[in-house]
Design an enzyme around this catalytic site. Structure first.
Site, PDB file in Angstrom:
ATOM      1  N   HIS A  10      -7.446  -5.259  -0.637  1.00 17.42           N
ATOM      2  CA  HIS A  10      -6.360  -4.403  -0.328  1.00 17.42           C
ATOM      3  C   HIS A  10      -5.419  -4.868   0.861  1.00 17.42           C
ATOM      4  O   HIS A  10      -6.266  -4.941   1.737  1.00 17.42           O
ATOM      5  CB  HIS A  10      -6.453  -3.206  -0.430  1.00 17.42           C
ATOM      6  CG  HIS A  10      -5.422  -2.139  -0.468  1.00 17.42           C
ATOM      7  ND1 HIS A  10      -4.298  -2.029  -1.531  1.00 17.42           N
ATOM      8  CD2 HIS A  10      -5.123  -0.994   0.440  1.00 17.42           C
ATOM      9  CE1 HIS A  10      -3.556  -1.112  -1.234  1.00 17.42           C
ATOM     10  NE2 HIS A  10      -3.785  -0.384   0.011  1.00 17.42           N
TER      11      HIS A  10
ATOM     12  N   GLU B 233      -8.633  -5.404  -5.037  1.00 17.77           N
ATOM     13  CA  GLU B 233      -8.143  -3.960  -4.221  1.00 17.77           C
ATOM     14  C   GLU B 233      -9.321  -3.215  -3.765  1.00 17.77           C
ATOM     15  O   GLU B 233      -9.265  -2.529  -2.700  1.00 17.77           O
ATOM     16  CB  GLU B 233      -7.025  -3.364  -5.032  1.00 17.77           C
ATOM     17  CG  GLU B 233      -6.019  -4.140  -5.534  1.00 17.77           C
ATOM     18  CD  GLU B 233      -4.798  -4.103  -4.590  1.00 17.77           C
ATOM     19  OE1 GLU B 233      -5.059  -3.828  -3.349  1.00 17.77           O
ATOM     20  OE2 GLU B 233      -3.692  -4.680  -4.708  1.00 17.77           O
TER      21      GLU B 233
ATOM     22  N   SER C 138       0.930  -1.348  -0.084  1.00 18.67           N
ATOM     23  CA  SER C 138       0.011   0.042   0.049  1.00 18.67           C
ATOM     24  C   SER C 138       1.059   1.148   0.164  1.00 18.67           C
ATOM     25  O   SER C 138       1.716   1.349  -1.048  1.00 18.67           O
ATOM     26  CB  SER C 138      -0.958   0.013   1.106  1.00 18.67           C
ATOM     27  OG  SER C 138      -1.878   0.925   0.837  1.00 18.67           O
TER      28      SER C 138
END
Length: 530
Positions: free
Chosen positions: A435, A319, A190
């Site tokens: 994610h 995601e 991330s």
């Protein structure tokens, strides 16, 4: 039992003993300061190397995180947060060959997170016979405030400069833990993945690492670059000054908690159509100090003027599930405005004919011309995945291929099982890998998951990821796992590895969706084609 003592440049450290995923002994050294506390006149400034200490420092507990909110929304941490942890299977007196080093950079939108050992336990990766380092860095405006006046030495990117100083500490000290300073891999997810990519592009980090892994993030994501926000912060904190020098003095005298609460009032957002207020900026060149980032990342990538090291870059299959819990949601499931999904770097002014035409094309492509909340939740997730995450990573990879002298390995993480970190943490029931779902298989998140059943999907995924990542850290080639040949991407074919319940290889992942976004992007700026 004798104390576990290691000597570094600043002094001596007392560590502790743990056991890895296979039950083998390892040594942990926690809460090691790598820079001076960035407080007082050092607030918002580039970090300074840590001071020495006298005697033996206790390194058996985590250092303080940067001030932020935890998962329970409680404010925690401190400005004095520049600490790192080191984990090693063996100490130098026991070995003669130095081990590869893996330096983890945590995510959290540059506003939350830390290197806490209960969240990023090293037990899985240590089975690959590597040394693992996890670092803190400054978050929020404390780490990313930027001012225009070069004389003030607050050009932005202090949090990234923290990372650089941490990597310098690794170069100077990691051999004391049995690590090889000439074989360092940086990896992150991330915001941490974006940091990895930007470190690759930054001249400040040159020579400090030798391989890189970027998980679910890249420099060309729409949420990466931010705009200077010192005046916005001053306004919400009711600063009486307009001159930057006076604003800086005002901000440096406030308690850190007031700074943090002011940051929350600024209204930052992760939405793709929003230019963030917290994060990396392109610095104005200063005569007083080098810049971490002085040019647009795409320009740097196309120029080839970056560190050419082997790179793994990849994404999770869904995601976009991130936005099911994101507090600044950029959509309403029942009344979606597809102009909100257009990345701001496409420069499509909301409400303009150009913006409306793109929104119409998106609705036609993803939903067949008419969006229905009851039918299209997964397709909405794919749209969010592509606009906020995947196309920025895809474009980063394609443009790197045109200039890179070293291999780029691409992956898709598709596992949907009991250790999917983000979905378990946020109680999300939707299918696919969200994610940051991969983190539960890379790290021993002691507070969230029970011990794995041997030969379960979870156990097999832990061992596969550990093998792939540590093989790459050792040699720059992640292969030698289950007779699968993971080829690097080329100018003609984006080869990739699908990490699902089995490992399979393919070419050009999500090809139709990425072609759709390429066609939209080319209306603004041409991109490399596959």
């Amino acid at each position: 039992m004798d104390d576990v003592i290691v000597h570094v440049k600043q002094g001596s450290l007392k560590g502790k003993i743990g056991t890895d995923y296979d039950g083998k002994k390892y040594y942990g050294f926690l809460g090691i300061p790598y820079a001076k506390p960035p407080i007082g006149n050092l607030r918002f400034k580039a970090p300074q190397p840590a001071d020495n200490w006298v005697g033996i420092r206790d390194a058996t507990k985590d250092g303080r995180p940067c001030i932020s909110r935890n998962a329970s929304k409680r404010i925690i941490g401190s400005e004095d947060c520049l600490f790192l942890n080191v984990y090693t299977p063996e100490l130098p007196k026991e070995i003669t060959i130095k081990k590869p080093v893996m330096v983890w950079i945590h995510g959290g939108k540059y506003t939350s997170g830390s290197n806490n050992s209960q969240l990023y336990g090293p037990e899985f990766l240590l089975t690959g016979d590597v040394v693992v380092v996890t670092i803190n860095y400054r978050l929020g405006v404390l780490g990313f405030l930027a001012m225009d006046d070069p004389q003030l030495n607050v050009p932005g990117n202090a949090g990234f400069k923290d990372m650089v100083v941490a990597l310098k500490w690794v170069q100077a000290n990691i051999s004391s833990f049995g690590g090889d300073p000439n074989n360092v891999t940086i990896f992150g997810a991330s915001a941490g993945a974006k940091a990895v990519h930007l470190l690759l592009l930054s001249p400040m980090a040159k020579g400090l690492f030798h391989k890189a892994i970027a998980q679910s993030g890249a420099a060309l994501n729409p949420s990466t670059l931010a705009k200077p926000s010192a005046k916005e912060l001053a306004a919400v904190l009711k600063c009486p000054h307009t001159n930057e020098k006076d604003i800086l003095q005002f901000l440096q005298q406030l308690p850190a908690k007031e700074i943090y609460l002011g940051q929350e009032k600024m209204g930052d957002s992760f939405a793709p159509n929003f230019v963030r207020l917290i994060g990396p900026v392109i610095e104005k060149v200063s005569p007083n100090e080098p810049a971490f980032l002085s040019e647009d990342p795409l320009k740097i990538i196309l120029s080839g003027n970056y560190q050419h090291v082997p790179l793994i870059m990849g994404y999770n299959s869904r995601e976009g599930l991130f936005f099911k819990t994101e507090s600044n949601r950029f959509h309403d499931d029942t009344n979606a405005n597809f102009e909100d999904y257009i990345p701001h770097n496409l420069k499509a002014k909301k409400g303009s004919a150009f913006s409306r035409s793109i929104a119409k094309k998106m609705e036609e492509f993803y939903f067949g011309g008419e969006y229905s909340p009851s039918k299209h939740q997964d397709k909405l997730c794919l749209l969010q995945t592509d606009s906020a995450f995947l196309h920025g990573m895809y474009s980063s990879i394609k443009n790197h291929i045109s200039s890179s002298k070293t291999p780029i390995y691409v992956y898709k993480f598709s596992i949907d099982a009991k250790r999917n970190f983000y979905k378990v943490l946020n109680k999300i029931n939707s299918p696919g890998a969200a994610h940051c779902d991969d983190l539960g298989y890379l790290f021993n998140v002691a507070s969230l998951f029970e011990k794995c059943i041997p030969n379960s999907v979870e156990d097999k995924t832990i061992r596969r990821l550990a093998k792939l990542w540590t093989n790459f850290a050792k040699t720059g080639d992640p292969n030698l796992v289950e007779n699968v040949t993971w080829k690097p991407a080329t100018k003609n074919e984006m080869n990739y590895l699908d990490i699902s319940e089995t490992l399979t290889c393919g070419v050009n992942p999500e090809h139709e969706r990425m072609r759709f976004w390429d066609e939209i992007s080319e209306k603004v700026a041409p991109v490399s084609k596959l």
